[in-house]
Design a protein around this motif. Structure first.
Motif, PDB file in Angstrom:
ATOM      1  N   PRO A 181       0.812  -1.219   0.000  1.00  0.00           N
ATOM      2  CA  PRO A 181       0.000   0.000   0.000  1.00  0.00           C
ATOM      3  C   PRO A 181       0.850   1.276   0.000  1.00  0.00           C
ATOM      4  O   PRO A 181       0.535   2.231  -0.707  1.00  0.00           O
ATOM      5  N   GLU A 182       1.940   1.274   0.762  1.00  0.00           N
ATOM      6  CA  GLU A 182       2.806   2.453   0.857  1.00  0.00           C
ATOM      7  C   GLU A 182       3.399   2.802  -0.516  1.00  0.00           C
ATOM      8  O   GLU A 182       3.297   3.935  -0.995  1.00  0.00           O
ATOM      9  N   LEU A 184       2.423   1.757  -3.466  1.00  0.00           N
ATOM     10  CA  LEU A 184       1.359   2.056  -4.435  1.00  0.00           C
ATOM     11  C   LEU A 184       0.863   3.490  -4.261  1.00  0.00           C
ATOM     12  O   LEU A 184       0.626   4.206  -5.231  1.00  0.00           O
ATOM     13  N   THR A 185       0.739   3.900  -3.002  1.00  0.00           N
ATOM     14  CA  THR A 185       0.275   5.260  -2.727  1.00  0.00           C
ATOM     15  C   THR A 185       1.272   6.284  -3.263  1.00  0.00           C
ATOM     16  O   THR A 185       0.882   7.308  -3.827  1.00  0.00           O
ATOM     17  N   GLN A 186       2.562   6.007  -3.120  1.00  0.00           N
ATOM     18  CA  GLN A 186       3.570   6.946  -3.615  1.00  0.00           C
ATOM     19  C   GLN A 186       3.512   7.081  -5.135  1.00  0.00           C
ATOM     20  O   GLN A 186       3.669   8.181  -5.670  1.00  0.00           O
ATOM     21  N   ARG A 189       0.609   9.245  -5.864  1.00  0.00           N
ATOM     22  CA  ARG A 189       0.913  10.634  -5.507  1.00  0.00           C
ATOM     23  C   ARG A 189       1.638  11.331  -6.661  1.00  0.00           C
ATOM     24  O   ARG A 189       1.274  12.423  -7.075  1.00  0.00           O
ATOM     25  N   LEU A 192      -0.628  11.738  -9.801  1.00  0.00           N
ATOM     26  CA  LEU A 192      -1.709  12.712  -9.650  1.00  0.00           C
ATOM     27  C   LEU A 192      -1.169  14.124  -9.432  1.00  0.00           C
ATOM     28  O   LEU A 192      -1.788  15.100  -9.836  1.00  0.00           O
ATOM     29  N   ARG A 193       0.004  14.236  -8.822  1.00  0.00           N
ATOM     30  CA  ARG A 193       0.601  15.547  -8.600  1.00  0.00           C
ATOM     31  C   ARG A 193       0.750  16.287  -9.922  1.00  0.00           C
ATOM     32  O   ARG A 193       0.407  17.456 -10.073  1.00  0.00           O
TER      33      ARG A 193
ATOM     34  N   ILE B 221      -6.287   1.449   0.287  1.00  0.00           N
ATOM     35  CA  ILE B 221      -5.839   0.137  -0.178  1.00  0.00           C
ATOM     36  C   ILE B 221      -5.805  -0.807   1.015  1.00  0.00           C
ATOM     37  O   ILE B 221      -5.006  -0.651   1.935  1.00  0.00           O
ATOM     38  N   THR B 226      -1.831   4.862   5.346  1.00  0.00           N
ATOM     39  CA  THR B 226      -0.665   5.332   4.615  1.00  0.00           C
ATOM     40  C   THR B 226      -0.646   6.847   4.654  1.00  0.00           C
ATOM     41  O   THR B 226      -1.678   7.486   4.495  1.00  0.00           O
ATOM     42  N   VAL B 229      -0.495  11.195   1.009  1.00  0.00           N
ATOM     43  CA  VAL B 229      -1.078  10.865  -0.289  1.00  0.00           C
ATOM     44  C   VAL B 229      -0.908  12.066  -1.221  1.00  0.00           C
ATOM     45  O   VAL B 229      -0.129  12.019  -2.157  1.00  0.00           O
TER      46      VAL B 229
END
Ligand code: SF4
Lengths: 473, 246
Positions: A181-182, A184-186, A189, A192-193, B221, B226, B229
């Motif tokens: 998850p960590e 994937l979130t990065q 980020r 989308l940024r 997720i 987390t 974001v």
């Protein structure tokens, strides 16, 4: 929801959800977790109950003067240099947004999670007009990449595993990432940024709008609400008319209970109060601010049986506690708004015929009323809907005949006693361990997943008569 | 096209059909919000240590990092330390007037690449874009605080000249500096202050008020928490024991 999906009957959609073992596990974990967090949040918040009553009263007071509050809201927004648009139907709402996008020459629109925009199927319309909509809430982003629909108001992608998300990112973004998850979130980020910084148009919903000041209030945990309202040149907020609150004082009462009900937080990470376009001296903020006030069936219920559903804050608490939602999840409902409140909102938006089957997807246990921050009496309205469906002959015919017969039987004591006797005989081949099982034909639908208690060897009336005889002796 | 008049007329028609509604009232608003806001501040002043302690507890509970320094002059040292540990070099800061002091020189002296925001009106779109791009590249954003809410561990930050929204949003690390004058206890008190900020005779400000309650987070997720974001992954609140504005 695609038409194809809705063509599948509810029973089948629900059945499919119940056979999906991952979904079952995810739903169990998510809803149980949210229930616990909510309970803890209210446990050390003694003033919570009183605040819920006040919030409910404010919603009611607001509806009683909805015209005035909307007029004031519009005047405030216009005073700030914003524009207010009025949309009676989803088509009209889409046309308004598309027109704004066209004038702005927008190619990309970044969106902060907005149920209202889902409700009017805005993304499809934007795409058709050559504007790429980008959902920026992580959960929404994931399901947009996967071409799916949200399964929970608060956690739209709870039906996906991290492995599935990693595969999705590899396929759609051409990025190999560990199923973590960590990580994937990065990746999200960074992706989308870039979109935030480039987009011409920002589209949001509104959790609230303060009439007195013309402020649109967005509640997020990720910060996308702040991005969408700060970076693009044009901001459009789409909101149902019932989201207006009179003053900042009222707003604080809702904020104090909203996040606690949704995720057990005292406040969500970001509560963003946006008051019109960029001001003099500000570096960011849109040049243009538009507020779209959406009817789509709401106004027609102001004096209708579903009026109370207009109190809803969309916190999702009633979903988590609903024994039906916990079994089937959001997709099986087949409409924008899932769960018990979703049934009512669907009826409001699309008419009662749209919830012919869904009206029965509730045990009427009342857990939703207890969890609801504004104590909406959902079971009362569901019962009303069932009655209306029956009276207007919209309910499935099999159901109408069965309940019609039952009603006659219950109203005629002799016939009832006779039926009990006949039933006792007929049930013999099917009675096992105190329940009737495996009935033939259509009746089997009932007994397949439920325990139908056997008819007692002696009815109450027979026992009563026997007791009286004994007494007299 | 539905006009405002049509729209409101339909609402009024429906409203007239309602029957048997129960009496309900909106929340009573402060009559003189600015005076009441002042009264709240005066009343809170003597018990600021308790309020601060509660703020610290709640702020840490939501994942914030709390620091305490004696004077504003100690802030550059602290910020430089935080930056060094995180291998961050580029800092964007509110304009000195908005922050309460000019810390840029002291930060630059400690080897940081500091961009202080301009005070007032900015040039054209291109100039604004360029500045925004530089904020987006910065790793650390240094801002002030308009309210620190003890009940929820929330920092309230208003946008405006010299205090761009993205300074507390785009960099990975947000460092917010505050003193006892911005402490409040409850969301109810925040309501009074918001009313005061929007009173007709209130001084002008930017268009956005942000409530920040911890670092940006998601659990989208598999419900795994987390951080970072879209917004900062760390939020630091630095309490300055002396009054920032002297
Ligand atoms: S009905 Fe109540 S509990 Fe359900 S989403 Fe709306 S406000 Fe929340």
């Amino acid at each position: 929801m695609s038409e194809g999906e809705l063509a599948t009957p509810f029973r089948e959609r629900a059945g499919r959800a119940m056979r999906d073992t991952f979904l079952q596990e995810a739903l169990g974990i998510a809803t149980t977790k949210f229930i616990g967090l909510r309970r803890e949040a209210f446990a050390d918040f003694p003033e919570g109950d009183a605040l819920r009553d006040r919030a409910r009263a404010i919603k009611e007071a607001m509806l009683q003067r909805l015209d005035e509050h909307l007029e004031r809201l519009a005047a405030s927004v216009e005073r700030l240099g914003g524009r207010v648009h009025y949309a009676t139907t989803p088509e009209e709402a889409r046309a308004i947004v598309l027109d704004i996008a066209r004038r702005a020459g927008a190619r990309t629109a970044v969106k902060s999670k907005s149920m209202a925009s889902e409700e009017i199927l805005l993304n499809e319309a934007l795409e058709a007009a050559g504007v790429t909509p980008v959902e920026t809430d992580l959960g929404e982003y994931i399901i947009q990449l996967a071409h799916e629909r949200p399964s929970h108001i608060i956690a739209p992608a709870i039906h996906k595993t991290k492995g599935q998300v990693a595969e999705l990112f590899a396929r759609e973004l051409k990025r190999r990432v560990a199923a973590d998850p960590e990580a994937l979130t990065q990746v999200a980020r960074a992706e989308l940024r870039e979109k935030f910084l480039k987009a011409d148009l920002g589209i949001t919903g509104a959790n609230f709008a303060v009439a007195e000041t013309g402020t649109v209030v967005l509640v997020t945990n990720e910060g996308n609400g702040r991005m969408v309202t700060s970076l693009p040149r044009v901001h459009v907020a789409i909101m149902g008319v019932e989201k207006v609150v009179p003053s900042m004082t009222d707003l604080m009462i809702f904020l104090a209970i909203l996040a606690r009900s949704a995720t057990g937080q005292k406040l969500s990470v970001y509560t963003t109060l946006v008051q019109g376009p960029r001001r003099a001296g500000e570096l960011e903020g849109p040049d243009e601010f538009h507020l779209v006030l959406l009817d789509n069936g709401r106004i027609g219920e102001l004096a209708g049986p579903l009026r109370e559903a207009l109190y809803c804050l969309r916190c999702g608490a009633c979903l988590n506690v609903c024994p039906v939602y916990r079994q089937i999840g959001g997709h099986a409902y087949g409409h924008t708004y899932p769960g018990p409140i979703g049934i009512l909102l669907t009826a409001m938006l699309s008419g009662p015929a749209a919830v012919r089957d869904l009206a029965h997807a509730s045990s009427l246990c009342g857990a939703c009323v207890d969890a609801c921050p504004v104590r909406i009496d959902i079971p009362r309205m569901l019962l009303g809907l069932r009655r209306e469906l029956d009276e207007r002959r919209l309910a499935p015919w099999g159901e109408r005949i069965a309940f019609g017969l039952l009603a006659r039987l219950l109203a005629r004591p002799r016939l009832y006693r006779l039926a009990a006797r006949v039933g006792r005989l007929l049930q013999r081949p099917f009675a096992r361990d105190g329940a009737v099982r495996g009935l033939p034909l259509a009746l089997g639908n009932w007994t397949q997943r439920r325990d139908l208690p056997v008819i007692a060897p002696r009815t109450f009336q027979e026992r009563w008569a026997a007791l009286r005889r004994e007494d007299r002796r | 096209m539905t006009t405002q008049a049509d729209f409101l007329a339909r609402i009024r028609t429906e409203m007239r059909k309602t029957r048997g509604l129960f009496a309900a009232a909106t929340a009573p608003r402060p009559a003189a919000p600015r005076a009441e806001a002042e009264a709240i501040r005066r009343e809170l002043a003597p018990r600021w240590p308790e309020t601060l302690e509660r703020f610290r507890r709640e702020f840490e509970r939501v994942g914030g990092v709390f620091h305490r320094v004696a004077a504003l002059g100690d802030v550059p040292h602290l910020v430089a330390g935080l930056a060094r540990e995180r291998e961050a070099r580029r800092v964007v800061a509110w304009h000195a007037a908005a922050l309460g002091a000019d810390l840029a020189a002291a930060l630059t002296a400690r080897g940081l690449d500091v961009l202080a925001m301009p005070a007032g009106e900015l040039g054209d779109e291109a100039e604004r874009r360029a500045l925004r791009a530089r904020i987006a590249e910065a790793e650390l954003g240094l801002t002030g605080v308009d309210l620190a809410v003890a009940e929820t561990g929330t920092l309230v930050v208003r946008s405006g000249a010299g205090r761009p929204r993205s300074t507390s949003l785009l960099p990975s690390y947000h460092v917010a500096v505050f003193d006892r004058s911005v402490l409040v206890e409850s969301l109810r008190q925040v309501g009074v202050l918001l009313e005061a900020w929007h009173a007709p005779d209130a001084p002008p400000a930017g268009a956005v008020t942000s409530f920040i309650t911890g670092p940006s987070r998601t659990a989208d997720i598999e419900l795994t928490l987390t951080r970072g974001v879209h917004g900062p992954k760390e939020v630091h609140a630095v309490f300055v024991n002396a009054d920032i504005r002297g």
